[in-house]
Scaffold this motif. Structure first.
Motif, PDB file in Angstrom:
ATOM      1  N   PHE A  37     -50.561  49.401  76.213  1.00 13.70           N
ATOM      2  CA  PHE A  37     -50.713  50.555  75.219  1.00 13.70           C
ATOM      3  C   PHE A  37     -49.708  51.642  74.998  1.00 13.70           C
ATOM      4  O   PHE A  37     -49.621  52.132  76.062  1.00 13.70           O
ATOM      5  N   CYS A  38     -48.536  51.539  74.230  1.00 13.22           N
ATOM      6  CA  CYS A  38     -47.563  52.527  74.501  1.00 13.22           C
ATOM      7  C   CYS A  38     -47.307  53.363  73.165  1.00 13.22           C
ATOM      8  O   CYS A  38     -47.591  52.982  72.101  1.00 13.22           O
ATOM      9  N   VAL A  75     -51.281  51.655  79.862  1.00 12.54           N
ATOM     10  CA  VAL A  75     -50.778  52.605  79.008  1.00 12.54           C
ATOM     11  C   VAL A  75     -49.618  53.376  79.482  1.00 12.54           C
ATOM     12  O   VAL A  75     -49.336  53.402  80.755  1.00 12.54           O
ATOM     13  N   LEU A  76     -48.530  53.172  78.571  1.00 13.27           N
ATOM     14  CA  LEU A  76     -47.332  53.826  78.672  1.00 13.27           C
ATOM     15  C   LEU A  76     -46.978  54.869  77.756  1.00 13.27           C
ATOM     16  O   LEU A  76     -46.852  54.690  76.513  1.00 13.27           O
ATOM     17  N   TRP A  77     -47.155  56.072  78.206  1.00 12.17           N
ATOM     18  CA  TRP A  77     -46.946  57.444  77.264  1.00 12.17           C
ATOM     19  C   TRP A  77     -45.676  57.914  77.715  1.00 12.17           C
ATOM     20  O   TRP A  77     -45.459  58.474  78.620  1.00 12.17           O
ATOM     21  N   LEU A 457     -33.409  55.725  67.333  1.00  9.70           N
ATOM     22  CA  LEU A 457     -33.134  54.563  68.177  1.00  9.70           C
ATOM     23  C   LEU A 457     -34.362  54.737  69.231  1.00  9.70           C
ATOM     24  O   LEU A 457     -34.419  53.896  70.101  1.00  9.70           O
ATOM     25  N   TRP A 458     -34.861  55.878  69.405  1.00  7.38           N
ATOM     26  CA  TRP A 458     -35.843  56.355  70.422  1.00  7.38           C
ATOM     27  C   TRP A 458     -36.917  55.222  70.910  1.00  7.38           C
ATOM     28  O   TRP A 458     -36.981  55.140  72.375  1.00  7.38           O
ATOM     29  N   PRO A 459     -37.402  54.523  70.198  1.00  9.74           N
ATOM     30  CA  PRO A 459     -38.403  53.719  70.608  1.00  9.74           C
ATOM     31  C   PRO A 459     -37.982  52.541  71.288  1.00  9.74           C
ATOM     32  O   PRO A 459     -38.448  51.922  72.454  1.00  9.74           O
ATOM     33  N   PHE A 460     -36.707  51.976  71.264  1.00 11.95           N
ATOM     34  CA  PHE A 460     -36.140  51.230  71.992  1.00 11.95           C
ATOM     35  C   PHE A 460     -35.176  51.367  73.060  1.00 11.95           C
ATOM     36  O   PHE A 460     -34.769  50.741  74.015  1.00 11.95           O
ATOM     37  N   PRO A 477     -42.989  45.774  70.124  1.00 12.37           N
ATOM     38  CA  PRO A 477     -43.550  47.281  69.393  1.00 12.37           C
ATOM     39  C   PRO A 477     -44.588  48.107  69.965  1.00 12.37           C
ATOM     40  O   PRO A 477     -45.466  47.584  70.681  1.00 12.37           O
ATOM     41  N   THR A 478     -44.234  49.431  69.893  1.00 14.29           N
ATOM     42  CA  THR A 478     -45.377  50.369  70.576  1.00 14.29           C
ATOM     43  C   THR A 478     -46.426  50.230  69.606  1.00 14.29           C
ATOM     44  O   THR A 478     -46.538  49.878  68.463  1.00 14.29           O
ATOM     45  N   GLN A 479     -47.869  50.641  70.175  1.00 13.60           N
ATOM     46  CA  GLN A 479     -48.782  50.776  69.220  1.00 13.60           C
ATOM     47  C   GLN A 479     -49.274  51.832  68.175  1.00 13.60           C
ATOM     48  O   GLN A 479     -49.785  51.671  67.132  1.00 13.60           O
ATOM     49  N   LEU A 480     -48.535  53.019  68.540  1.00 11.85           N
ATOM     50  CA  LEU A 480     -48.865  54.164  67.825  1.00 11.85           C
ATOM     51  C   LEU A 480     -47.854  55.332  68.097  1.00 11.85           C
ATOM     52  O   LEU A 480     -47.336  55.480  69.171  1.00 11.85           O
TER      53      LEU A 480
END
Ligand SMILES: [Zn+2]
Ligand SMILES: [Zn+2]
Length: 880
Positions: A37-38, A75-77, A457-460, A477-480
Motif C-alpha cells: 500500500f503506497c 505500507v510505504l508512505w 515524474l514524482w511517483p516513479f 502504481p501507488t494506491q492513493l
C-alpha cells in the motif's frame, strides 16, 4: 507499568517519535511478501513552513497509512521535498540583496552554491514539522526533486520527449513577471479585482473619409503593438467594414479589420484591438489570422524600440500615461471611464504580470493528454469525490501546450546545447563536450525547467526510475494520492500523463481531493487577516493527537473546512477522558492480561459493550474505506466517550468489586481489557501518541500499537438482544437521573425506584438488572412492581414504555417544597402572561425586527415549558 495522573502530550510525543524511528517500523519492505500500500507525499516546498492546511493533508495521509499498516499491508508512505524554483531563488536573492550583492554579481555557480547552503540550513524545517505530527513516513526513502536520481529521471524524460517531437522550442505567449524576470505559471499568478480605467480610442480609417472606428481598452500602451482590429462576424454594425483598414494611432500603422467569433459584441463598442504580442486571446486570434507579433514591452517591463522612438525605454506604467496624453492631444481619446477589472500579479513579488510572446520550451501535450483523459473515463484512476473528474475533464479537453522553461538559475537546467558556429542544437542526457557537427564550442541553454516538470515524474522518479528497481515493481502504481483541488491540473494531470507515457500505467488508483481549511466563520485564512492558526502552537497547547483528531472529524470530502480552535480544546478533553478511563482500568485490573471467557459468563453489560465494539469497528472500517474520515472520527468519539467511558466503566464496577465471586471479577477484568485493547488500536490511526503510550501499559498488549494487528470482528461477538435491552436500560436510567434532578432531591440522598412495564419480558429483564440500575442512579433499591399506587407522592416519568416513580416521602420537606414551587410558578406565570400579551399585539409583531420577535417567541415557549414542569412537580407532591 505505572501511569501518570495526567496525560502530558509533549513528553509522550517526543519519546514515541524517537522510538518508532529507532525501531524502523515505517520502512517499506518489498521482500516482506505482503500486499503493498503506497502513497507518495505531495512534496512540500523546501521554503515552506508547516501551515494548518498541511496538518490536514498529512493527518489524512497518516490515518490511511497507519490503518493500512495495521491491516497487514506493506505500507510505504514516501516523503520528500520540492526545490520550488522561483520561491527558493527569491529567498536567497533577498539575502544577497541584504548583503549588498546580487545573483548576477556573484554569478551562476556561486549562486547555486548559496542556494544549496540555504537548503542545508533551512530546507528541513518542513520535514521536521512533518515528523512532529507523528507522520509514519519511510524517511530512509526521502527524496528531493533536485537530488541525483531525480535529476537523471528529468533528463531522461526530457530527451525522450524531445526525440519524439513532444518537446519543442518556440515562440508563445506566456505570463511574464518583470520583477522576477521569468515566465510564471497561471498558479503563480494572483488575480485581483482593481479599480482601473477603460479608455475609448478612435482609430481613423485608412485612406480618406471619416469612417473612424472606436474601441475600448484597459491597456492603451499596448496599442503600439496592434496588428489588427476585430469585430464579430455577425455584428450588423460593422459587417461592411470587414476587410477594410484602419490606422493604429500614434504609430500610424495601417492594419486590417478582421472578423472573429471571440469578439464579444456586447463589450464596449463591439470592436477590439488585436495585440498578439501581449494578450493571450489576441495571440490565438493572431495565429488564426496570420498576424505579426510585435513586442512593445520588453522582459524588463520597459518599452522596446518597436514601440517607437517616443516611447522606447519608458517603463510600461509611464508609457501608459504618455500614450493617453498623446492620444488626447491628437484628438483620438474619446472617453475615459472608471472600470473594475481583474489584474494578474506575481505571487512572489507582487509585480503586475505582463503577458508577452517569448521564445520558450514547450511540451506538446495533446498526445499525452489523450490517454490521461481515458484513464479517468474508464475508471483506471478514480477521483474521490467523483465530481472532481468533471473539473479534470474540463481542463484536459481544452489543454494548451505547456511552457516548461523558466528564466531562473535554481532548478533542473534544460539539457540543450547550442553551437554558435554551425547553429546546431543538441539535446542529451549526458553533457556533450563539443559540437557533434563542427566540433565547435557549445553553450548550454540558460533556463531551468518548471518545477511541475519534475514533480510530474514524482511517483516513479522517487522509486529509482529509469532503473527498473524492486521498489518500482512492487509499489508502482501507488494506491492513493491525497491532494487539494487547486493542483489537480498542475500536478495530478501531469503525473497521470507522465506515468502513462513512461510507465505505461497510471501512477495511482485513487485520488482523494481534500477540502480547504478556513477559519470558524468560513473565511480564507491569511496572515493579513490575522486569522491563521499556527500548528506548532496548537500542538503544544492541545497535544498533537487532539489537533489530528480535529482535522479528521472535520474532513468532510470536498467541502471547505471551518476550523475553530475550541474544537481542539474539546478533543484534548477527549484525550484526557480516555487517559483517565484507562488509568482506572489499569489500577483495577493488575498486571495480568485478559483470560478467555464462556459466552454464558458475561453480564448484559459485558455482552452489550463487546457487541457495540464490534459495530464500531465495522463502521470505522466502512468509513475509512470510503474516505469518510469525519464519520469514522465521529463514531470513535461516541464509542470512547459515551459507550465505554460513561457507561461501561460504571457498569463494570460491581463486577470488579465482586470479592465474593472471583470468577465474575476475572471475567469483568478480561472484558474491560479486551475492549480497551481493541479501542486503542482503532483509535490509533487518528491519535497515535496517546494510544501507543496506553498500549504499552496495558496488560496483554505486546510490541507497538503502530504495528499491532487491526482488531478482527470475530473476536467481538454480536449480540442484538443485549444491545436492545441495554438501550432500554440506558433510557430508563437517564430518565430517572433527570427526574431526580428536576425534583431537587439532594445528590447525597439515596432514593427508592419503582418501575413498571406491561411487557413481561421487559419486566423480567428490569428485575434481573435491578442492582445495576440502582448503582447507576444511587438508589437504595429498585423494585419492579405490578402497578404504581395512584396516591403515592412521587416524581413520575415514562421512558421507552417503562413507568418510573420515585417516592418522595422522607426526601423532601413537602410543605416547604410546595411553597417554593408555588412562588416560582407565580413568577413564571406572570412573565408568560406578559409575553403572551406582547406577542398578541399586532403593533409589536409587525414593527419590531424579525429577530426580536423570534427571541420573544422562543422565550414564550420556554416559559410555557417551565410552567408545565412546575405544575407536574407540584402534582407529584400530592394534595395537602
Ligand atoms: Zn515576480
Ligand atoms: Zn557546430
Amino acid at each position: 507499568m505505572p501511569i501518570d495522573k495526567e496525560y502530558l502530550p509533549g513528553e509522550v510525543e517526543t519519546r514515541w517519535i524517537r522510538r518508532w524511528a529507532d525501531a524502523g517500523l515505517f520502512r517499506g519492505d518489498p521482500t516482506a511478501g505482503k500486499d503493498p500500500f503506497c502513497m507518495v507525499i505531495p512534496p512540500p516546498n523546501i521554503t515552506g513552513n508547516l501551515h494548518i492546511g498541511h496538518v490536514l493533508v498529512y493527518t489524512l495521509h497518516d490515518v490511511v497509512a497507519r490503518w493500512q499498516r495495521m491491516q497487514g499491508k506493506d505500507v510505504l508512505w514516501l516523503p520528500g521535498t520540492d526545490h520550488a524554483g522561483i520561491a527558493t531563488q527569491m529567498v536567497v536573492e533577498r539575502a544577497l540583496k541584504a548583503e549588498g550583492t546580487s545573483r548576477t554579481e556573484i554569478g551562476r555557480e556561486a549562486f547555486e552554491q548559496r542556494v544549496w547552503e540555504w537548503k542545508e540550513k533551512y530546507g528541513n524545517r518542513i520535514t521536521d514539522a512533518l515528523k512532529n505530527l507523528g507522520s509514519s513516513c519511510d524517511w530512509s526513502r526521502e527524496r528531493f526533486t533536485l537530488d541525483e536520481g531525480l535529476s537523471r529521471a528529468v533528463r531522461t524524460v526530457f530527451v525522450r520527449l524531445y526525440d519524439e517531437g513532444l518537446i519543442y522550442r518556440g515562440r508563445y505567449i506566456v505570463n511574464w513577471c518583470p520583477g522576477c524576470h521569468t515566465a510564471i505559471s497561471d498558479l503563480e499568478t494572483v488575480h485581483e479585482t482593481e479599480q482601473g480605467a477603460l479608455y475609448t480610442i478612435r482609430y481613423p480609417a485608412a485612406g480618406d473619409g471619416d469612417n473612424a472606428l472606436e474601441l475600448a481598452t484597459t491597456r492603451p500602451e499596448t496599442l503600439l503593438g496592434d496588428t489588427a482590429i476585430a469585430v464579430h462576424p455577425d455584428d450588423e454594425r460593422y459587417r461592411n467594414r470587414i476587410g477594410g483598414r484602419v490606422i493604429v494611432p500614434l504609430v500610424n500603422r495601417e492594419v486590417e479589420i478582421v472578423a472573429d467569433d471571440f469578439v464579444d459584441p456586447e463589450f464596449g463598442t463591439g470592436v477590439v484591438k488585436i495585440t498578439p504580442g501581449h494578450d493571450p486571446n489576441d495571440f490565438e486570434a493572431g495565429r488564426r489570422h496570420g498576424l505579426e507579433e510585435i513586442l512593445v514591452i520588453g522582459p524588463d517591463g520597459k518599452m522596446t524600440a518597436a514601440a517607437g522612438e517616443a516611447y522606447a525605454g519608458l517603463d510600461r506604467h509611464e508609457a501608459r500615461v504618455r500614450v493617453v496624453a498623446d492620444l488626447e492631444a491628437a484628438g483620438l481619446l474619446v472617453s475615459v471611464d472608471t472600470h473594475e477589472h481583474a489584474v494578474g500579479h506575481c505571487q512572489r513579488c507582487g509585480e503586475t504580470v505582463e503577458p508577452l510572446v517569448s521564445r520558450q520550451w514547450f511540451v506538446k501535450v495533446g498526445p499525452l493528454a489523450e490517454p490521461a483523459i481515458s484513464a479517468i473515463e474508464q475508471g483506471t484512476t478514480e477521483f474521490v469525490p467523483a465530481t472532481w473528474s468533471k473539473v479534470y475533464f474540463g481542463w484536459m479537453r481544452n489543454i494548451h501546450d505547456w511552457c516548461i522553461s523558466r528564466q531562473l538559475w535554481w532548478g533542473h537546467r534544460i539539457p540543450a546545447w547550442y553551437c554558435d558556429a554551425c547553429g546546431t542544437t543538441l539535446v542529451r542526457e549526458e553533457d556533450p563536450t563539443g559540437c557533434e557537427d563542427c566540433g565547435g564550442e557549445l553553450r548550454q541553454d540558460e533556463d531551468v525547467l518548471d518545477t511541475w516538470f519534475s514533480s510530474g515524474l514524482w511517483p516513479f522518479s522517487t522509486m529509482g526510475w529509469p532503473d527498473e528497481t524492486s521498489d518500482l515493481a512492487h509499489y508502482y502504481p501507488t494506491q492513493l494520492l491525497i491532494t487539494g483541488h487547486d493542483i489537480i491540473f498542475f500536478w495530478v494531470a501531469r503525473m497521470l500523463m507522465m506515468g502513462l507515457k513512461f510507465r505505461d500505467d497510471v501512477p495511482f488508483d485513487k485520488v482523494y481531493i481534500h477540502g480547504l481549511v478556513r477559519d470558524a466563520q468560513g473565511q480564507k485564512m491569511s496572515k493579513s487577516k490575522g486569522n491563521t492558526i499556527d500548528p506548532q502552537e496548537v500542538q503544544e497547547r492541545y497535544g498533537t493527537d487532539a489537533v489530528r483528531f480535529t482535522m479528521s472529524i472535520l474532513a468532510a470530502p470536498g467541502n471547505d473546512i471551518p476550523l475553530a480552535p475550541e474544537r481542539m480544546e474539546g478533543y484534548r478533553a477527549f484525550a484526557n477522558k480516555l487517559w483517565n478511563a484507562t488509568r482506572f482500568v489499569l489500577l483495577k485490573t493488575g498486571v495480568k492480561g485478559p483470560s478467555k471467557w464462556d459466552p454464558g459468563e458475561l453480564t448484559l453489560a459485558d455482552r452489550w459493550i463487546v457487541s457495540t465494539f464490534r459495530t464500531t469497528l465495522a463502521s470505522v472500517d466502512r468509513h475509512l474505506e470510503s474516505f469518510r474520515f469525519d464519520h469514522a472520527a465521529d463514531t470513535l468519539y461516541h464509542f470512547v466517550w459515551g459507550d465505554f467511558c460513561d457507561w461501561y466503566i460504571e457498569l463494570s464496577k460491581p463486577g470488579l468489586q465482586a470479592e465474593a465471586d472471583p470468577r465474575r471479577a476475572e471475567v469483568t477484568r478480561s472484558v474491560l481489557l479486551t475492549v480497551l485493547s481493541g479501542l486503542l488500536r482503532i483509535l490509533h490511526p487518528m491519535m497515535p501518541f496517546i494510544t501507543e503510550e496506553l498500549w504499552e501499559k496495558l496488560p496483554g498488549c505486546d510490541g507497538f500499537a503502530a504495528v499491532a494487528a487491526w482488531p478482527s470482528r470475530e473476536h467481538y461477538a454480536e449480540d442484538a438482544e443485549a444491545v436492545g435491552q441495554m438501550k432500554l436500560l440506558q433510557q430508563t436510567v437517564v430518565k430517572i437521573r433527570r427526574l431526580r434532578a428536576e425534583s431537587r432531591i439532594d445528590a447525597g440522598k439515596r432514593i427508592l425506584v419503582l418501575l413498571h412495564a406491561d411487557d413481561r419480558e421487559v419486566s423480567s429483564m428490569l428485575a434481573e438488572q435491578r442492582e445495576l440500575i440502582a448503582g447507576l442512579v444511587r438508589a437504595e433499591s429498585v423494585s419492579v412492581v405490578d402497578f404504581v399506587d395512584h396516591d403515592l407522592v412521587a416524581a413520575r416519568g415514562l421512558a421507552a414504555g417503562v413507568q418510573i416513580a420515585l417516592p418522595l416521602e422522607g426526601l423532601l420537606d413537602f410543605d416547604a417544597e410546595r411553597e417554593r414551587i408555588g412562588k416560582e410558578l407565580a413568577k413564571v406565570d406572570k412573565e408568560l402572561t406578559a409575553r403572551n400579551r406582547k406577542l398578541a399585539n399586532q403593533a409589536f409583531t409587525s414593527r419590531a425586527p424579525a429577530e426580536v420577535v423570534d427571541k420573544e417567541r422562543a422565550l414564550q415557549d420556554e416559559l410555557a415549558l417551565r410552567k408545565e414542569r412546575l405544575q407536574k412537580n407540584l402534582a407529584n407532591l400530592g394534595s395537602t
